[in-house]
Design a protein around this motif. Structure first.
Motif, PDB file in Angstrom:
ATOM      1  N   VAL A 134       5.574  -2.534  -3.765  1.00 20.09           N
ATOM      2  CA  VAL A 134       4.277  -2.399  -3.105  1.00 20.09           C
ATOM      3  C   VAL A 134       3.199  -2.718  -4.124  1.00 20.09           C
ATOM      4  CG1 VAL A 134       2.658  -0.748  -2.103  1.00 20.09           C
ATOM      5  CG2 VAL A 134       5.074  -0.675  -1.444  1.00 20.09           C
ATOM      6  N   GLU A 135       2.374  -3.694  -3.809  1.00 18.61           N
ATOM      7  CA  GLU A 135       1.324  -4.117  -4.753  1.00 18.61           C
ATOM      8  C   GLU A 135       0.165  -3.112  -4.767  1.00 18.61           C
ATOM      9  OE1 GLU A 135       0.344  -6.397  -7.757  1.00 18.61           O
ATOM     10  OE2 GLU A 135       1.812  -7.300  -6.402  1.00 18.61           O
ATOM     11  N   ASP A 136      -0.325  -2.773  -3.585  1.00 20.34           N
ATOM     12  CA  ASP A 136      -1.490  -1.892  -3.454  1.00 20.34           C
ATOM     13  C   ASP A 136      -1.033  -0.576  -2.819  1.00 20.34           C
ATOM     14  OD1 ASP A 136      -3.796  -0.537  -2.746  1.00 20.34           O
ATOM     15  OD2 ASP A 136      -4.872  -2.327  -2.079  1.00 20.34           O
ATOM     16  N   TYR A 137      -0.809   0.428  -3.640  1.00 15.46           N
ATOM     17  CA  TYR A 137      -0.209   1.664  -3.113  1.00 15.46           C
ATOM     18  C   TYR A 137      -1.170   2.452  -2.226  1.00 15.46           C
ATOM     19  CZ  TYR A 137      -2.436   3.752  -7.292  1.00 15.46           C
ATOM     20  OH  TYR A 137      -3.316   4.139  -8.256  1.00 15.46           O
ATOM     21  N   LEU A 138      -2.478   2.362  -2.464  1.00 18.07           N
ATOM     22  CA  LEU A 138      -3.418   3.089  -1.610  1.00 18.07           C
ATOM     23  C   LEU A 138      -3.449   2.493  -0.201  1.00 18.07           C
ATOM     24  CD1 LEU A 138      -6.386   3.803  -4.049  1.00 18.07           C
ATOM     25  CD2 LEU A 138      -4.474   5.281  -3.446  1.00 18.07           C
ATOM     26  N   SER A 139      -3.407   1.166  -0.116  1.00 18.50           N
ATOM     27  CA  SER A 139      -3.336   0.516   1.204  1.00 18.50           C
ATOM     28  C   SER A 139      -2.033   0.880   1.902  1.00 18.50           C
ATOM     29  CB  SER A 139      -3.440  -1.007   1.070  1.00 18.50           C
ATOM     30  OG  SER A 139      -4.705  -1.372   0.588  1.00 18.50           O
ATOM     31  N   PHE A 140      -0.942   0.925   1.112  1.00 18.74           N
ATOM     32  CA  PHE A 140       0.354   1.300   1.699  1.00 18.74           C
ATOM     33  C   PHE A 140       0.299   2.714   2.278  1.00 18.74           C
ATOM     34  CE2 PHE A 140       4.299   3.696   1.244  1.00 18.74           C
ATOM     35  CZ  PHE A 140       5.136   2.942   2.072  1.00 18.74           C
ATOM     36  N   ILE A 141      -0.276   3.651   1.521  1.00 20.57           N
ATOM     37  CA  ILE A 141      -0.369   5.039   1.992  1.00 20.57           C
ATOM     38  C   ILE A 141      -1.166   5.114   3.289  1.00 20.57           C
ATOM     39  CG2 ILE A 141      -1.319   7.330   1.480  1.00 20.57           C
ATOM     40  CD1 ILE A 141      -0.693   6.730  -1.504  1.00 20.57           C
ATOM     41  N   GLN A 142      -2.301   4.418   3.343  1.00 22.42           N
ATOM     42  CA  GLN A 142      -3.132   4.431   4.548  1.00 22.42           C
ATOM     43  C   GLN A 142      -2.364   3.857   5.736  1.00 22.42           C
ATOM     44  OE1 GLN A 142      -6.442   2.300   2.671  1.00 22.42           O
ATOM     45  NE2 GLN A 142      -7.789   3.982   3.267  1.00 22.42           N
ATOM     46  N   HIS A 143      -1.684   2.745   5.515  1.00 23.34           N
ATOM     47  CA  HIS A 143      -0.925   2.102   6.583  1.00 23.34           C
ATOM     48  C   HIS A 143       0.220   3.011   7.038  1.00 23.34           C
ATOM     49  CE1 HIS A 143       0.776  -1.153   8.958  1.00 23.34           C
ATOM     50  NE2 HIS A 143       1.955  -0.891   8.409  1.00 23.34           N
ATOM     51  N   TRP A 144       0.925   3.611   6.072  1.00 22.29           N
ATOM     52  CA  TRP A 144       2.053   4.495   6.419  1.00 22.29           C
ATOM     53  C   TRP A 144       1.565   5.660   7.266  1.00 22.29           C
ATOM     54  CZ3 TRP A 144       3.237   9.583   5.961  1.00 22.29           C
ATOM     55  CH2 TRP A 144       4.570   9.944   6.201  1.00 22.29           C
ATOM     56  N   ARG A 145       0.448   6.243   6.887  1.00 22.51           N
ATOM     57  CA  ARG A 145      -0.066   7.407   7.610  1.00 22.51           C
ATOM     58  C   ARG A 145      -0.443   7.041   9.056  1.00 22.51           C
ATOM     59  NH1 ARG A 145      -4.854  11.076   5.091  1.00 22.51           N
ATOM     60  NH2 ARG A 145      -5.768   9.021   4.825  1.00 22.51           N
ATOM     61  N   GLN A 146      -0.988   5.846   9.218  1.00 25.17           N
ATOM     62  CA  GLN A 146      -1.397   5.407  10.559  1.00 25.17           C
ATOM     63  C   GLN A 146      -0.203   5.064  11.443  1.00 25.17           C
ATOM     64  OE1 GLN A 146      -3.893   2.130   9.484  1.00 25.17           O
ATOM     65  NE2 GLN A 146      -5.594   3.431   8.796  1.00 25.17           N
ATOM     66  N   GLN A 147       0.864   4.516  10.840  1.00 20.40           N
ATOM     67  CA  GLN A 147       1.999   4.016  11.620  1.00 20.40           C
ATOM     68  C   GLN A 147       3.100   5.056  11.842  1.00 20.40           C
ATOM     69  OE1 GLN A 147       2.013   0.905  13.024  1.00 20.40           O
ATOM     70  NE2 GLN A 147      -0.082   0.820  12.217  1.00 20.40           N
ATOM     71  N   SER A 148       3.094   6.148  11.085  1.00 14.35           N
ATOM     72  CA  SER A 148       4.201   7.111  11.133  1.00 14.35           C
ATOM     73  C   SER A 148       3.995   8.136  12.234  1.00 14.35           C
ATOM     74  CB  SER A 148       4.329   7.828   9.788  1.00 14.35           C
ATOM     75  OG  SER A 148       4.629   6.901   8.772  1.00 14.35           O
TER      76      SER A 148
END
Length: 384
Positions: free
Chosen positions: A348-362
């Motif tokens: 994962v290149e941008d971990y903050l974007s990943f966290i935001q996306h994970w929270r929205q999709q989970s």
């Protein structure tokens, strides 16, 4: 430098804490117990999570920016004075901060100063004190290049904080190294208080030789050990100042940054500073108990190069792992990741974007665990 400042480390009572894992948590628990018993308590701890001032605390509050600046000015003036006589005099950052801490605690005239070592014990820069008691929380294979290479070498180094005729509280250590610690205790006529002997852990409770503490909050096993160690230490320092119910109330109220810290619920996002094999093992034990469906769990990690990250990935092979990196020269970078061959790893290149996306999709039953480094944990907690 301490001599130039009239040895502030000798003007207050101290408690010295070492261990591969758990020393920070133990320091926090003990600090809160002593504060609840109306003691003025200094806390010297590392690393900080949100701001540098956390390194030096009075009654569980970081010192102010103004006080920090004044301390730095005093210590820097001493450094300049020494360098006028010895131009090649060198001091490390940790040594400088250690002097700041001892000076702060003397200035505040604390009743007790709890001192967490940097690395090891015998040769650690904090080891210029004769504490009221010492604590060894655990011994594992970390920093072996500096204080190893064997587990017994590491144990010998950590046992160096035990002082003659003083008590030492010992947590989770293997049979292999118990004799190393006991030899030190016997040689200098100290007094050992051992987990599973003088104090023991039960289901959501623990016992010392004097008391039974019940209704302790559900926590990872290592956290239970840290609470029990802190309580045993507290009993040795201030027996019966607090009743057993109050002790448990205090322990249950303590929130330790980056230690099984929930920053989001449903879906759960847990941040933990676990960064070596032993800490990851304990984290995995916690996850297996509380989150048995491995398919619903994702791990996001950034790891330092000097850790056994291949061993860590092997331990976590049952989970989806997202590897990222942080702006730190010691961090494992993408190029090192590409050399690894773990099918459950993705980068994962941008971990903050990943966290935001994970929270929205989970969905609410999913869990994200963020671990691998206190530096990484700090960045994530600041984000939240």
């Amino acid at each position: 430098m301490l001599d130039q400042l009239d040895n502030p480390q000798n003007k207050v009572k101290t408690i010295h804490v070492t261990g591969t894992n758990g020393k920070g948590s133990t320091c926090y628990y003990l600090s809160h117990l002593l504060t609840a018993a109306n003691q003025k308590v200094g806390l010297f701890i590392s690393p900080f999570i949100i701001q540098f001032n956390e390194r030096i605390q009075i009654n569980n509050q970081p010192i102010s920016d103004n006080e920090l600046v004044k301390l730095v000015e005093i210590v820097k003036s001493v450094l300049d004075k020494i360098r006028n006589q010895q131009p090649d005099f060198i001091i490390t950052e940790f040594e400088f901060v250690t002097v700041l801490g001892y000076l702060a605690f003397a200035n505040h005239q604390v009743d007790y100063a709890i001192i967490e070592v940097g690395i090891g014990g015998k040769n650690d820069k904090t080891n210029v004190i004769t504490p009221e008691l010492s604590i060894i929380t655990s011994i594992g294979m970390d920093h072996k290049a500096l204080i190893g290479p064997t587990l017994r070498d590491i144990a010998k180094e950590k046992a160096g904080i035990i002082k003659a005729h003083k008590p030492v509280v010992i947590g989770h250590v293997s049979k292999e190294v118990k004799s190393v610690i006991q030899n030190r205790i016997t040689k200098i006529k100290a007094c050992g208080y051992w987990l599973d002997y003088q104090f023991e852990i039960e289901q959501q409770s623990f016992k010392t030789q004097n008391r039974h503490y019940i209704d302790v909050k559900p926590a990872a096993y290592v956290e239970q050990i840290d609470m029990a160690i802190a309580t045993q230490a507290y009993e040795l320092l201030l027996p019966y100042q607090l009743d057993s119910v109050k002790v448990v109330d205090v322990l249950n109220s303590v929130e330790i940054p980056a230690r099984y810290q929930f920053v989001n619920e449903k879906p759960d996002i847990i941040v933990d500073g676990a960064h070596n094999i032993d800490a990851i093992k304990e984290l995995k034990n916690y996850l297996v108990t509380h989150y048995p469906d491995s398919k619903k769990l994702t791990i996001l990690t950034a790891i330092m190069k000097d850790k056994d990250y291949r061993g860590i990935f092997n331990l976590l092979k049952d989970y989806k792992i997202k590897l990222t990196t942080i702006d730190n020269p010691r961090a494992v970078k993408k190029s090192e990741f590409e050399e690894l061959n773990f099918p459950n790893l993705t980068y994962v290149e941008d971990y903050l974007s990943f966290i935001q996306h994970w929270r929205q999709q989970s969905d609410s039953s999913d869990t994200l665990v963020i671990c691998g480094s206190f530096y990484f944990a700090s960045e994530v907690i600041k984000f939240f």
